[in-house]
Design a protein around this motif. Structure first.
Motif, PDB file in Angstrom:
ATOM      1  N   ALA A   8       0.799  -1.219   0.000  1.00 13.99           N
ATOM      2  CA  ALA A   8       0.000   0.000   0.000  1.00 13.99           C
ATOM      3  C   ALA A   8       0.837   1.276   0.000  1.00 13.99           C
ATOM      4  O   ALA A   8       0.310   2.359  -0.259  1.00 13.99           O
ATOM      5  N   VAL A   9       2.127   1.170   0.266  1.00 11.77           N
ATOM      6  CA  VAL A   9       2.978   2.371   0.327  1.00 11.77           C
ATOM      7  C   VAL A   9       4.127   2.312  -0.677  1.00 11.77           C
ATOM      8  O   VAL A   9       5.042   3.124  -0.630  1.00 11.77           O
ATOM      9  N   MET A  10       4.073   1.358  -1.574  1.00 14.60           N
ATOM     10  CA  MET A  10       5.120   1.194  -2.579  1.00 14.60           C
ATOM     11  C   MET A  10       4.538   1.419  -3.972  1.00 14.60           C
ATOM     12  O   MET A  10       3.360   1.698  -4.123  1.00 14.60           O
ATOM     13  N   GLY A  11       5.380   1.284  -4.964  1.00 11.11           N
ATOM     14  CA  GLY A  11       4.929   1.387  -6.349  1.00 11.11           C
ATOM     15  C   GLY A  11       4.315   2.739  -6.635  1.00 11.11           C
ATOM     16  O   GLY A  11       4.909   3.786  -6.348  1.00 11.11           O
ATOM     17  N   ALA A  12       3.100   2.734  -7.163  1.00  9.25           N
ATOM     18  CA  ALA A  12       2.410   3.977  -7.509  1.00  9.25           C
ATOM     19  C   ALA A  12       2.078   4.814  -6.271  1.00  9.25           C
ATOM     20  O   ALA A  12       1.833   6.016  -6.372  1.00  9.25           O
ATOM     21  N   ASN A  13       2.083   4.186  -5.092  1.00  9.35           N
ATOM     22  CA  ASN A  13       1.771   4.896  -3.847  1.00  9.35           C
ATOM     23  C   ASN A  13       3.009   5.398  -3.123  1.00  9.35           C
ATOM     24  O   ASN A  13       2.921   5.875  -1.991  1.00  9.35           O
ATOM     25  N   ASP A  14       4.162   5.276  -3.746  1.00  6.66           N
ATOM     26  CA  ASP A  14       5.427   5.715  -3.155  1.00  6.66           C
ATOM     27  C   ASP A  14       5.676   7.165  -3.571  1.00  6.66           C
ATOM     28  O   ASP A  14       5.908   7.440  -4.751  1.00  6.66           O
ATOM     29  N   PRO A  15       5.623   8.093  -2.616  1.00 10.85           N
ATOM     30  CA  PRO A  15       5.825   9.509  -2.961  1.00 10.85           C
ATOM     31  C   PRO A  15       7.296   9.880  -3.138  1.00 10.85           C
ATOM     32  O   PRO A  15       7.604  11.026  -3.433  1.00 10.85           O
ATOM     33  N   GLY A  16       8.170   8.913  -2.941  1.00  6.26           N
ATOM     34  CA  GLY A  16       9.603   9.209  -2.930  1.00  6.26           C
ATOM     35  C   GLY A  16       9.996   9.523  -1.503  1.00  6.26           C
ATOM     36  O   GLY A  16      10.150  10.690  -1.128  1.00  6.26           O
ATOM     37  N   TYR A  17      10.121   8.493  -0.692  1.00  6.90           N
ATOM     38  CA  TYR A  17      10.419   8.690   0.726  1.00  6.90           C
ATOM     39  C   TYR A  17      11.824   9.247   0.907  1.00  6.90           C
ATOM     40  O   TYR A  17      12.769   8.807   0.269  1.00  6.90           O
ATOM     41  N   ASP A  18      11.924  10.206   1.787  1.00  5.66           N
ATOM     42  CA  ASP A  18      13.226  10.751   2.168  1.00  5.66           C
ATOM     43  C   ASP A  18      13.826   9.920   3.288  1.00  5.66           C
ATOM     44  O   ASP A  18      15.038   9.733   3.349  1.00  5.66           O
ATOM     45  N   PHE A  19      12.948   9.442   4.188  1.00  9.14           N
ATOM     46  CA  PHE A  19      13.378   8.681   5.354  1.00  9.14           C
ATOM     47  C   PHE A  19      12.464   7.477   5.540  1.00  9.14           C
ATOM     48  O   PHE A  19      11.246   7.599   5.425  1.00  9.14           O
TER      49      PHE A  19
END
Length: 175
Positions: free
Chosen positions: A74-85
């Protein structure tokens, strides 16, 4: 002249995404409002958030209706905003296997803040609530310090070591 303001994307990882990571997500979204966008997920998410975690958040008037347990998908792929941390809150080997995994956009800084799981707390409901409260207070202190770091520090070369050190104090629940 207006200066652009950068928003830092942070992902908190746990095993079940029912207590530690949910509390961290809610706390950073409040403490770093407008500057940080926090999300959380679990490797083996539980069907619901811990009622003790929900009670703590409701006590500080945090709207919990937008919180839910989530899987990594749910937080990867298309749902990944480009995590900084990415902050791993669990010492569980599944939660620590990602390193700088390619499934995330870019190269997020991965930090370990291993904290005991309040789901493991035993005893009366008061003792269990106290374990959650201890965790909450510990996270609040760390995340308040994190949220107040200047951009020059957040984007500095030694930020991973600083954040690892910030998470170095251990938290132990009373037996």
């Amino acid at each position: 002249m207006t200066t652009a303001f950068r928003v830092y994307n942070v992902l908190f990882l746990g095993v079940h995404n029912t207590a530690r990571s949910i509390l961290a997500e809610a706390l950073l979204n409040r403490l770093g409002a407008g500057r940080f966008e926090a999300r959380s997920a679990g490797f083996d998410p539980a069907p619901a958030i811990s009622p003790y975690a929900l009670a703590l958040l409701e006590k500080i008037n945090y709207k919990t209706d937008r919180l839910a347990t989530k899987s990594m998908v749910a937080v990867m792929g298309a749902n990944d905003p480009g995590y900084d941390f990415i902050i791993r809150l669990s010492p569980d080997r599944r939660a620590n296997s990602i390193g700088r995994a390619p499934q995330f956009v870019g190269t997020p800084i991965v930090v370990d803040w291993h904290l005991p799981d309040p789901l493991d707390a035993l005893g009366s409901s008061g003792a269990i609530a106290a374990a959650y409260s201890d965790l909450f207070n510990h996270l609040a202190a760390r995340l308040d310090a994190f949220a107040n770091l200047p951009a020059s520090v957040l984007e500095g070369g030694d930020i991973q070591a600083r954040l690892e050190h910030m998470g170095g104090e251990s938290l132990r629940f009373a037996a």
